[in-house]
Scaffold this motif. Structure first.
Motif, PDB file in Angstrom:
ATOM      1  N   ALA A 288     -12.168  86.360 -87.312  1.00 48.99           N
ATOM      2  CA  ALA A 288     -11.345  85.187 -87.005  1.00 48.99           C
ATOM      3  C   ALA A 288     -10.301  85.019 -88.096  1.00 48.99           C
ATOM      4  CB  ALA A 288     -12.196  83.936 -86.894  1.00 48.99           C
ATOM      5  N   PRO A 289      -9.177  84.384 -87.778  1.00 48.37           N
ATOM      6  CA  PRO A 289      -8.141  84.178 -88.797  1.00 48.37           C
ATOM      7  C   PRO A 289      -8.404  82.985 -89.700  1.00 48.37           C
ATOM      8  CG  PRO A 289      -7.395  83.300 -86.708  1.00 48.37           C
ATOM      9  CD  PRO A 289      -8.735  83.942 -86.438  1.00 48.37           C
ATOM     10  N   LEU A 290      -9.373  82.137 -89.307  1.00 47.93           N
ATOM     11  CA  LEU A 290      -9.620  80.899 -90.037  1.00 47.93           C
ATOM     12  C   LEU A 290     -11.105  80.693 -90.288  1.00 47.93           C
ATOM     13  CD1 LEU A 290      -7.293  78.509 -87.992  1.00 47.93           C
ATOM     14  CD2 LEU A 290      -6.839  79.326 -90.311  1.00 47.93           C
ATOM     15  N   ILE A 291     -11.397  80.066 -91.407  1.00 51.50           N
ATOM     16  CA  ILE A 291     -12.753  79.658 -91.756  1.00 51.50           C
ATOM     17  C   ILE A 291     -12.756  78.141 -91.889  1.00 51.50           C
ATOM     18  CG2 ILE A 291     -14.570  79.733 -93.513  1.00 51.50           C
ATOM     19  CD1 ILE A 291     -13.353  82.471 -94.373  1.00 51.50           C
ATOM     20  N   ILE A 292     -13.717  77.483 -91.264  1.00 48.22           N
ATOM     21  CA  ILE A 292     -13.923  76.055 -91.493  1.00 48.22           C
ATOM     22  C   ILE A 292     -15.189  75.886 -92.328  1.00 48.22           C
ATOM     23  CG2 ILE A 292     -14.386  73.799 -90.473  1.00 48.22           C
ATOM     24  CD1 ILE A 292     -12.802  74.591 -88.052  1.00 48.22           C
ATOM     25  N   LEU A 293     -15.020  75.336 -93.508  1.00 44.46           N
ATOM     26  CA  LEU A 293     -16.140  75.079 -94.409  1.00 44.46           C
ATOM     27  C   LEU A 293     -16.526  73.613 -94.263  1.00 44.46           C
ATOM     28  CD1 LEU A 293     -14.742  76.926 -97.557  1.00 44.46           C
ATOM     29  CD2 LEU A 293     -16.392  77.806 -95.886  1.00 44.46           C
ATOM     30  N   SER A 294     -17.747  73.360 -93.827  1.00 45.18           N
ATOM     31  CA  SER A 294     -18.158  71.994 -93.503  1.00 45.18           C
ATOM     32  C   SER A 294     -19.333  71.557 -94.361  1.00 45.18           C
ATOM     33  CB  SER A 294     -18.527  71.893 -92.018  1.00 45.18           C
ATOM     34  OG  SER A 294     -18.981  70.593 -91.706  1.00 45.18           O
ATOM     35  N   GLY A 295     -19.154  70.460 -95.064  1.00 51.26           N
ATOM     36  CA  GLY A 295     -20.234  69.893 -95.859  1.00 51.26           C
ATOM     37  C   GLY A 295     -19.689  68.895 -96.865  1.00 51.26           C
ATOM     38  N   GLY A 296     -20.307  67.731 -96.946  1.00 47.49           N
ATOM     39  CA  GLY A 296     -19.800  66.659 -97.788  1.00 47.49           C
ATOM     40  C   GLY A 296     -20.537  66.491 -99.093  1.00 47.49           C
ATOM     41  N   TYR A 297     -20.477  65.269 -99.608  1.00 44.37           N
ATOM     42  CA  TYR A 297     -21.157  64.890-100.849  1.00 44.37           C
ATOM     43  C   TYR A 297     -22.550  64.411-100.458  1.00 44.37           C
ATOM     44  CZ  TYR A 297     -16.434  64.899-102.851  1.00 44.37           C
ATOM     45  OH  TYR A 297     -15.175  65.257-103.271  1.00 44.37           O
ATOM     46  N   VAL A 298     -23.493  65.339-100.415  1.00 41.77           N
ATOM     47  CA  VAL A 298     -24.771  65.018 -99.788  1.00 41.77           C
ATOM     48  C   VAL A 298     -25.940  65.065-100.773  1.00 41.77           C
ATOM     49  CG1 VAL A 298     -26.276  65.498 -97.827  1.00 41.77           C
ATOM     50  CG2 VAL A 298     -23.836  66.040 -97.668  1.00 41.77           C
ATOM     51  N   HIS A 299     -26.285  66.245-101.235  1.00 39.51           N
ATOM     52  CA  HIS A 299     -27.455  66.413-102.112  1.00 39.51           C
ATOM     53  C   HIS A 299     -27.018  66.895-103.496  1.00 39.51           C
ATOM     54  CE1 HIS A 299     -30.293  65.941 -98.795  1.00 39.51           C
ATOM     55  NE2 HIS A 299     -29.527  66.749 -98.095  1.00 39.51           N
ATOM     56  N   PRO A 300     -27.689  66.404-104.552  1.00 41.01           N
ATOM     57  CA  PRO A 300     -28.609  65.267-104.556  1.00 41.01           C
ATOM     58  C   PRO A 300     -27.861  63.953-104.383  1.00 41.01           C
ATOM     59  CG  PRO A 300     -28.247  66.054-106.776  1.00 41.01           C
ATOM     60  CD  PRO A 300     -27.528  67.002-105.877  1.00 41.01           C
ATOM     61  N   TYR A 301     -28.574  62.858-104.376  1.00 38.79           N
ATOM     62  CA  TYR A 301     -28.018  61.534-104.077  1.00 38.79           C
ATOM     63  C   TYR A 301     -26.761  61.264-104.882  1.00 38.79           C
ATOM     64  CZ  TYR A 301     -27.866  56.400-103.679  1.00 38.79           C
ATOM     65  OH  TYR A 301     -27.472  55.110-103.461  1.00 38.79           O
ATOM     66  N   GLN A 302     -25.672  60.942-104.178  1.00 40.24           N
ATOM     67  CA  GLN A 302     -24.365  60.640-104.764  1.00 40.24           C
ATOM     68  C   GLN A 302     -23.892  61.743-105.724  1.00 40.24           C
ATOM     69  OE1 GLN A 302     -23.631  56.650-106.139  1.00 40.24           O
ATOM     70  NE2 GLN A 302     -23.788  55.839-104.069  1.00 40.24           N
ATOM     71  N   THR A 303     -24.059  62.968-105.294  1.00 38.38           N
ATOM     72  CA  THR A 303     -23.575  64.105-106.074  1.00 38.38           C
ATOM     73  C   THR A 303     -22.050  64.056-106.204  1.00 38.38           C
ATOM     74  OG1 THR A 303     -23.395  66.530-106.110  1.00 38.38           O
ATOM     75  CG2 THR A 303     -23.481  65.481-103.955  1.00 38.38           C
ATOM     76  N   PRO A 304     -21.491  64.535-107.310  1.00 34.63           N
ATOM     77  CA  PRO A 304     -20.029  64.584-107.454  1.00 34.63           C
ATOM     78  C   PRO A 304     -19.404  65.811-106.789  1.00 34.63           C
ATOM     79  CG  PRO A 304     -21.055  65.337-109.476  1.00 34.63           C
ATOM     80  CD  PRO A 304     -22.175  64.877-108.577  1.00 34.63           C
ATOM     81  N   PHE A 305     -20.242  66.672-106.181  1.00 30.98           N
ATOM     82  CA  PHE A 305     -19.744  67.911-105.587  1.00 30.98           C
ATOM     83  C   PHE A 305     -19.798  67.861-104.066  1.00 30.98           C
ATOM     84  CE2 PHE A 305     -21.811  69.114-109.665  1.00 30.98           C
ATOM     85  CZ  PHE A 305     -20.675  69.546-110.347  1.00 30.98           C
ATOM     86  N   ALA A 306     -18.687  68.216-103.435  1.00 32.93           N
ATOM     87  CA  ALA A 306     -18.657  68.364-101.979  1.00 32.93           C
ATOM     88  C   ALA A 306     -18.943  69.823-101.643  1.00 32.93           C
ATOM     89  CB  ALA A 306     -17.311  67.960-101.411  1.00 32.93           C
TER      90      ALA A 306
END
Length: 419
Positions: A288-306
């Protein structure tokens, strides 16, 4: 902030099917708060369209409800002391009040051209209320209001009173609601709303101000982070999309769900790293020509990393994937919303949704998605109320084909961190 308008106007003779059509060229209105706009887009459009704001502010029924609420807020602030239930009570919409307001909005939509134009110009074309698209204009507005009212109530319950949500380990209130400190915070927040009561002319504004403030004091602004993505981190991909020859690739996109680490301070988990490796291989093999990276600021609680942004860094720095090929979706908190949010971006960015796409992940997640014993479809129905995808063949232990469904555009105000 400059407000963009959908410059589309419709006659009363337009068919319901035409009214229900999502228009990706329609620019959404903005209040200046992405948290508000993503959670309560209805309230944003009611506020930002001058003719409608004036209409609702001057309506005798709705204005009388606001007057009664203001009086109750002032009275209870004098007697509640540090009782959170007492302090928040005037801001809730009970079932009878929700129904009364819904009926009034429905009636106004039947006879007021400004409100009808708002529904057809700003609401239907936005896609945000897609779950109600089959209803008549008056009912469409009524159901959208019910969603917004329930969303306001949910924030007050969760981030005011401390009620446990669906995923309390990652989505809960940030403080002990039993502590004297938090009770004092709530009292200060309620007083701040009272100080602004003379500025509020719409029946929902005091409750909206309180709900947004509760999210803010709990640092729960996840819904608004990275917005507007199409002009920021996804800009290069959005500019690249119109130039793609889709026939050169078997799939439109490769969807990569994230995996959050359990250790604090760790930006990317071991499983997250393995998923990045898998998706990089498939990209370089021209799936595919595109990648969708899906995932938010989830673990651990209130992590600073998406999860999405950390995977993007790895793809670029370690695997040489060009930035223009990467779309981040940094809001999803569960596998269900990995699919839903990716589908939204595909429709909004003009990616061909009739073409097959592929979800690539570690085998354990692909099993979870595809094996009937895990009832992934049922989980989507339970949590979202619909399926955001159409699943097809599992083509390997790490890949399953899918197509996005347009119902995914529906925004749910009762999930405030990722509506």
């Amino acid at each position: 902030m400059k407000v963009a308008f959908c410059v589309l106007f419709f006659t009363l003779s337009i068919s319901l099917s035409a009214q229900s059509t999502f228009d990706p060229s329609c620019k959404l209105l903005t209040s200046g708060s992405y948290v508000q706009d993503k959670n309560f887009y209805l309230l944003t459009v009611l506020t930002k369209v001058p003719e409608v704001r004036k209409l609702l502010s001057n309506d005798q029924v709705l204005s009388s409800l606001l007057v009664a609420q203001k009086s109750k807020i002032i009275d209870q602030n004098q007697t509640c002391e540090l009782d959170i239930d007492c302090m928040l009570e005037p801001f809730f919409f009970d079932e009878q009040l929700i129904s009364e307001i819904g009926a009034r909005l429905s009636l106004l939509a039947q006879r007021e051209p400004a409100l009808l134009d708002l529904i057809r110009t700003h609401m239907r074309r936005s896609g945000v209320f897609m779950r109600h698209a089959g209803h008549s204009d008056p009912d469409y507005l009524k159901y959208a209001w019910e969603d917004a009212a329930n969303g306001l109530n949910n924030i007050l319950e969760t981030y005011g009173k401390g009620r446990k949500g669906r995923y309390p380990n990652i989505d809960s209130v940030s403080y002990s609601v039993e502590s004297r400190y938090y009770k004092r915070v709530i009292r200060t927040v309620v007083f701040s709303v009272e100080n602004n009561l003379n500025k509020h002319t719409l029946f929902f504004e005091p409750s909206l101000q309180l709900a947004l403030t509760l999210l803010d004091i709990n640092s729960r602004d996840e819904a608004g982070r990275h917005e507007p993505m199409e002009y920021l981190e996804n800009r290069k991909a959005v500019e690249y999309i119109p130039t793609i020859n889709w026939e050169e690739y078997p799939y439109a996109v490769i969807l990569q769900p994230g995996h959050g680490p359990e250790k604090e301070g760790l930006p990317l988990s071991p499983l997250g790293k393995m998923r990045v490796k898998l998706v990089a291989e498939r990209y370089h093999n021209r799936l595919a020509p595109l990648i969708i990276l899906s995932g938010g600021y989830v673990h651990p609680y209130q992590t600073p990393f998406a999860e999405a942004t950390e995977m993007k860094k790895a793809l670029i720095e370690q695997y040489g994937v060009p930035e223009r090929a990467i779309i981040i979706e940094p809001h999803a908190r569960h596998t269900t919303t990995n699919f839903r949010n990716a589908a939204r971006l595909m429709f909004r960015y003009g990616i061909p949704t009739e073409k097959m796409s592929v979800c690539t992940s570690t085998f354990d997640q692909i099993i979870y998605i595809t094996d009937p014993q895990y009832q992934f479809d049922q989980r989507n129905m339970n949590e979202l109320g619909y399926l955001p995808y159409q699943l097809f063949e599992k083509v390997s232990r790490n890949d399953v084909e899918f197509k996005p469904l347009i119902i995914s555009l529906y925004a749910d105000p009762t999930d405030p961190l990722d509506p």
